[in-house]
Write a protein that holds these residues in place. Structure first.
Motif, PDB file in Angstrom:
ATOM      1  N   ASN A  98       1.037  -1.120  -0.075  1.00 53.39           N
ATOM      2  CA  ASN A  98      -0.228  -0.118   0.510  1.00 53.39           C
ATOM      3  C   ASN A  98       1.049   1.345   0.360  1.00 53.39           C
ATOM      4  N   LEU A  99      -0.129   2.877   0.154  1.00 50.75           N
ATOM      5  CA  LEU A  99       0.625   3.130   0.298  1.00 50.75           C
ATOM      6  C   LEU A  99       0.931   4.410   1.823  1.00 50.75           C
ATOM      7  N   GLY A 100       2.128   4.462   1.671  1.00 44.61           N
ATOM      8  CA  GLY A 100       2.560   4.522   3.751  1.00 44.61           C
ATOM      9  C   GLY A 100       2.149   6.372   3.396  1.00 44.61           C
ATOM     10  N   SER A 101       1.515   6.381   5.066  1.00 43.20           N
ATOM     11  CA  SER A 101       1.355   7.825   5.543  1.00 43.20           C
ATOM     12  C   SER A 101       2.427   8.344   5.997  1.00 43.20           C
ATOM     13  N   THR A 102       2.911   9.713   6.202  1.00 37.74           N
ATOM     14  CA  THR A 102       3.698  10.168   6.705  1.00 37.74           C
ATOM     15  C   THR A 102       2.697  11.717   7.465  1.00 37.74           C
ATOM     16  N   GLY A 103       1.763  11.191   7.675  1.00 38.12           N
ATOM     17  CA  GLY A 103       0.775  11.712   8.330  1.00 38.12           C
ATOM     18  C   GLY A 103       1.366  11.198  10.393  1.00 38.12           C
ATOM     19  N   SER A 104       0.538  11.586  10.839  1.00 39.86           N
ATOM     20  CA  SER A 104       1.009  11.792  12.326  1.00 39.86           C
ATOM     21  C   SER A 104      -0.350  10.272  13.176  1.00 39.86           C
ATOM     22  N   ALA A 105      -1.288   9.865  12.516  1.00 38.74           N
ATOM     23  CA  ALA A 105      -1.722   8.836  12.863  1.00 38.74           C
ATOM     24  C   ALA A 105      -0.686   7.934  12.948  1.00 38.74           C
ATOM     25  N   ILE A 122      -5.109  -2.695  -5.327  1.00 33.43           N
ATOM     26  CA  ILE A 122      -3.502  -2.552  -6.065  1.00 33.43           C
ATOM     27  C   ILE A 122      -2.362  -2.883  -6.213  1.00 33.43           C
ATOM     28  N   THR A 123      -1.811  -3.491  -6.220  1.00 33.52           N
ATOM     29  CA  THR A 123      -0.802  -4.182  -5.730  1.00 33.52           C
ATOM     30  C   THR A 123       0.414  -3.180  -5.413  1.00 33.52           C
ATOM     31  N   PHE A 124       1.425  -2.460  -4.759  1.00 30.57           N
ATOM     32  CA  PHE A 124       2.640  -2.141  -4.933  1.00 30.57           C
ATOM     33  C   PHE A 124       3.504  -3.053  -3.983  1.00 30.57           C
ATOM     34  N   THR A 125       4.726  -2.919  -5.629  1.00 32.81           N
ATOM     35  CA  THR A 125       5.987  -3.989  -5.442  1.00 32.81           C
ATOM     36  C   THR A 125       6.857  -3.220  -5.433  1.00 32.81           C
ATOM     37  N   THR A 126       7.756  -3.324  -4.218  1.00 33.92           N
ATOM     38  CA  THR A 126       8.581  -2.470  -4.456  1.00 33.92           C
ATOM     39  C   THR A 126       8.318  -1.135  -4.854  1.00 33.92           C
ATOM     40  N   GLY A 127       7.752  -0.604  -4.460  1.00 35.68           N
ATOM     41  CA  GLY A 127       6.741   0.921  -4.082  1.00 35.68           C
ATOM     42  C   GLY A 127       6.343   1.362  -5.422  1.00 35.68           C
ATOM     43  N   ILE A 128       5.638   0.238  -6.386  1.00 32.51           N
ATOM     44  CA  ILE A 128       5.919   0.687  -7.795  1.00 32.51           C
ATOM     45  C   ILE A 128       4.425  -0.269  -7.799  1.00 32.51           C
ATOM     46  N   ALA A 129       3.056   0.468  -9.047  1.00 34.12           N
ATOM     47  CA  ALA A 129       1.672  -0.163  -9.270  1.00 34.12           C
ATOM     48  C   ALA A 129       1.525  -0.234 -10.163  1.00 34.12           C
ATOM     49  N   GLN A 130       0.977  -0.745 -11.169  1.00 34.65           N
ATOM     50  CA  GLN A 130      -0.176  -0.648 -12.580  1.00 34.65           C
ATOM     51  C   GLN A 130      -1.336  -1.404 -12.602  1.00 34.65           C
ATOM     52  N   THR A 131      -2.066  -0.170 -13.300  1.00 33.89           N
ATOM     53  CA  THR A 131      -3.671  -1.362 -13.795  1.00 33.89           C
ATOM     54  C   THR A 131      -3.092  -1.789 -15.129  1.00 33.89           C
ATOM     55  N   ALA A 132      -4.411  -2.370 -14.738  1.00 32.97           N
ATOM     56  CA  ALA A 132      -4.526  -3.515 -16.037  1.00 32.97           C
ATOM     57  C   ALA A 132      -4.516  -2.369 -17.150  1.00 32.97           C
ATOM     58  N   ALA A 133      -4.079  -2.962 -18.797  1.00 31.57           N
ATOM     59  CA  ALA A 133      -3.967  -2.204 -20.041  1.00 31.57           C
ATOM     60  C   ALA A 133      -5.541  -1.959 -20.264  1.00 31.57           C
ATOM     61  N   LYS A 134      -5.979  -0.543 -20.783  1.00 37.19           N
ATOM     62  CA  LYS A 134      -7.516  -0.672 -21.604  1.00 37.19           C
ATOM     63  C   LYS A 134      -7.153   0.271 -22.609  1.00 37.19           C
ATOM     64  N   THR A 135      -7.825  -0.127 -23.911  1.00 36.80           N
ATOM     65  CA  THR A 135      -7.601  -0.128 -25.086  1.00 36.80           C
ATOM     66  C   THR A 135      -8.228   1.960 -25.290  1.00 36.80           C
ATOM     67  N   ILE A 136      -7.996   2.581 -25.456  1.00 32.58           N
ATOM     68  CA  ILE A 136      -8.350   3.968 -25.429  1.00 32.58           C
ATOM     69  C   ILE A 136      -9.270   3.661 -26.552  1.00 32.58           C
ATOM     70  N   ASN A 137     -10.555   4.769 -27.001  1.00 33.50           N
ATOM     71  CA  ASN A 137     -11.760   4.399 -27.490  1.00 33.50           C
ATOM     72  C   ASN A 137     -12.454   5.418 -27.751  1.00 33.50           C
ATOM     73  N   ASN A 138     -12.485   5.769 -29.259  1.00 35.03           N
ATOM     74  CA  ASN A 138     -12.774   7.747 -29.413  1.00 35.03           C
ATOM     75  C   ASN A 138     -12.238   8.640 -28.906  1.00 35.03           C
ATOM     76  N   GLY A 139     -10.333   8.109 -28.090  1.00 39.21           N
ATOM     77  CA  GLY A 139      -9.905   9.150 -27.607  1.00 39.21           C
ATOM     78  C   GLY A 139      -9.922   8.974 -26.576  1.00 39.21           C
ATOM     79  N   THR A 140     -10.399   8.258 -25.759  1.00 46.74           N
ATOM     80  CA  THR A 140     -10.824   8.291 -24.196  1.00 46.74           C
ATOM     81  C   THR A 140      -9.979   6.926 -23.397  1.00 46.74           C
ATOM     82  N   ALA A 141     -10.137   7.437 -22.667  1.00 48.70           N
ATOM     83  CA  ALA A 141     -10.019   6.066 -21.670  1.00 48.70           C
ATOM     84  C   ALA A 141     -10.194   6.282 -20.073  1.00 48.70           C
ATOM     85  N   SER A 142     -10.829   5.817 -19.298  1.00 49.18           N
ATOM     86  CA  SER A 142     -10.895   6.219 -18.204  1.00 49.18           C
ATOM     87  C   SER A 142     -10.519   5.296 -16.798  1.00 49.18           C
TER      88      SER A 142
END
Length: 171
Positions: A98-105, A122-142
């Protein structure tokens, strides 16, 4: 005389180092025809604000609370292209998967999910994570994602601040 010998020794050492520096570096890259605009919930410099929750909801490892949806929108891509895109994250302060917190909690991280609450993390492995790929459709992806508090143990009260860099990649 000592200064001359010292100066000659420095020059000789420099020449010897230059002679040994025969290694090379190759730089490679890709030039894409497709460039897009990226925003998160309509903002190019976003902050996703999780709701205030009580420590009673984060009493044991694995407890989650405060699920907050957000969307990464990729728009303005070149019309007619069908490139695949993905989003890569780089945690500033990784905390396990996960993403570690630098806050006071204490004992609290921020977990990202692929989709709504209850979706796959979304699993961070050695600080890096990636979503699955999506195909751009009509100039967009979300990407519809969710951020939530994640207890590493019984949480203590305080602020939570987790930060990640992100980039759109063309896998």
């Amino acid at each position: 005389m000592k200064i001359q010998h010292f100066a000659l020794a420095l020059i000789a050492a420099g020449v010897a180092n230059m002679a040994m520096a025969a290694n090379t570096i190759a730089f490679t890259g890709t030039v894409e025809a497709n460039t897009c605009t990226v925003n998160i919930d309509g903002n190019t410099n976003p902050t996703v604000t999780l709701p205030t929750v009580g420590v009673g909801s984060l009493t044991a490892t694995g407890n989650t609370a405060g699920a907050t949806p957000f969307t990464i929108s990729i728009t303005g891509c070149e019309a007619g292209t069908t490139d695949n895109v993905a989003v890569r994250f780089a945690a500033h302060n990784p905390d396990g998967t996960n993403l570690g917190s630098t806050g006071s909690a204490t004992n609290v991280a921020v977990q990202l999910l692929n989709g709504s609450a209850g979706s796959t993390p979304i699993t961070f492995t050695t600080g890096i994570a990636q979503t699955a790929a999506k195909t751009i459709n009509n100039g967009t992806a979300s990407y519809d994602l969710t951020a939530q508090y994640y207890a590493n143990a019984a949480a203590t009260a305080g602020t939570v601040l987790a930060v990640t860099d992100y980039e759109v990649i063309y896998p």
